[in-house]
Design a protein around this motif. Structure first.
Motif, mmCIF file in Angstrom:
data_model
loop_
_atom_site.group_PDB
_atom_site.id
_atom_site.type_symbol
_atom_site.label_atom_id
_atom_site.label_comp_id
_atom_site.label_asym_id
_atom_site.label_seq_id
_atom_site.Cartn_x
_atom_site.Cartn_y
_atom_site.Cartn_z
ATOM 1 N N THR A 295 0.857 -1.175 0.000
ATOM 2 C CA THR A 295 0.000 0.000 0.000
ATOM 3 C C THR A 295 0.893 1.224 0.000
ATOM 4 O O THR A 295 1.998 1.203 0.554
ATOM 5 N N VAL A 296 0.402 2.273 -0.650
ATOM 6 C CA VAL A 296 1.145 3.528 -0.766
ATOM 7 C C VAL A 296 0.529 4.531 0.192
ATOM 8 O O VAL A 296 -0.692 4.641 0.290
ATOM 9 N N SER A 297 1.386 5.284 0.898
ATOM 10 C CA SER A 297 0.898 6.326 1.799
ATOM 11 C C SER A 297 0.565 7.574 1.002
ATOM 12 O O SER A 297 1.350 8.020 0.171
ATOM 13 N N GLY A 298 -0.606 8.122 1.229
ATOM 14 C CA GLY A 298 -0.989 9.384 0.609
ATOM 15 C C GLY A 298 -1.406 9.252 -0.844
ATOM 16 O O GLY A 298 -1.622 8.173 -1.372
ATOM 17 N N ILE A 299 -1.495 10.417 -1.503
ATOM 18 C CA ILE A 299 -1.905 10.488 -2.905
ATOM 19 C C ILE A 299 -0.732 10.076 -3.785
ATOM 20 O O ILE A 299 0.409 10.430 -3.517
ATOM 21 N N SER B 87 -1.074 -4.197 -10.942
ATOM 22 C CA SER B 87 -2.437 -3.794 -10.572
ATOM 23 C C SER B 87 -2.397 -2.597 -9.632
ATOM 24 O O SER B 87 -1.491 -2.476 -8.811
ATOM 25 N N VAL B 88 -3.391 -1.722 -9.797
ATOM 26 C CA VAL B 88 -3.549 -0.554 -8.926
ATOM 27 C C VAL B 88 -5.018 -0.482 -8.539
ATOM 28 O O VAL B 88 -5.889 -0.399 -9.403
ATOM 29 N N ASN B 89 -5.295 -0.550 -7.242
ATOM 30 C CA ASN B 89 -6.652 -0.421 -6.719
ATOM 31 C C ASN B 89 -6.595 0.565 -5.558
ATOM 32 O O ASN B 89 -6.286 0.187 -4.437
ATOM 33 N N LYS B 90 -6.835 1.846 -5.865
ATOM 34 C CA LYS B 90 -6.688 2.945 -4.905
ATOM 35 C C LYS B 90 -5.249 2.946 -4.400
ATOM 36 O O LYS B 90 -4.340 3.143 -5.182
ATOM 37 N N ASN B 91 -5.034 2.704 -3.103
ATOM 38 C CA ASN B 91 -3.673 2.719 -2.560
ATOM 39 C C ASN B 91 -3.052 1.320 -2.486
ATOM 40 O O ASN B 91 -1.954 1.163 -1.965
#
Length: 155
Positions: free
Chosen positions: A94-98, A129-133
């Protein structure tokens, strides 16, 4: 009733096990490829249950480790990540923030394993794959698993 898993073998078959009576049945998964992977099954004992068909090639170990990423191709920048799972072929994080991450970008990932040596892992990955964060990446073909990561995955 909880959802059970059935792992797909190299010959595109999986074994379904009834949670009520333990009956086993081998099924072909060719017709399920590229479609929804959770299906309802009725056993010969009349119990109906959900089964999740897992097409992964290797075991994915759940973990919780902080790390960082740098965009190496098709963008610039980087940031803080939290690694959620890892296998010999890829990583879920998961990525923090925008963020502006998108499928196909190449990332450099760095984190410390929580093994006794606190081994630093640096890998080149491709976003699949990218699903939001939530980001799914596979390790680049040129990347080897490495001895430390291999031992970590077995523990």
């Amino acid at each position: 009733m909880p959802t059970n898993k059935a792992y797909v073998r190299a010959n595109n078959t999986a074994t379904i096990v009834c949670p009520a009576c333990g009956a086993r049945k081998n099924i072909s998964t060719l017709q399920l490829k590229g479609k929804r992977h959770t299906v309802k099954v009725r056993c010969r004992c009349n119990v109906v249950f959900d089964i999740q068909i897992d097409f992964r090639h290797s075991y994915r170990k759940p973990i919780s480790l902080p790390g960082t990423y740098t965009i190496l191709r098709d963008g610039q920048g980087g940031g803080v990540i939290h690694i959620r799972n890892i296998s010999t072929g890829g990583i879920g994080l998961t990525v923090s923030g925008i963020h502006q991450l998108k499928k196909g970008q190449v990332l450099g990932i760095e984190f410390l394993l929580n093994d006794k040596n606190q081994t630093t892992i640096r890998k080149k990955t491709v976003i699949v794959s990218v699903n939001k964060n939530q980001i799914g990446c596979r390790f680049s073909a040129s990347e080897e698993t490495g001895k430390a990561l291999g031992f970590f995955l077995q523990s």
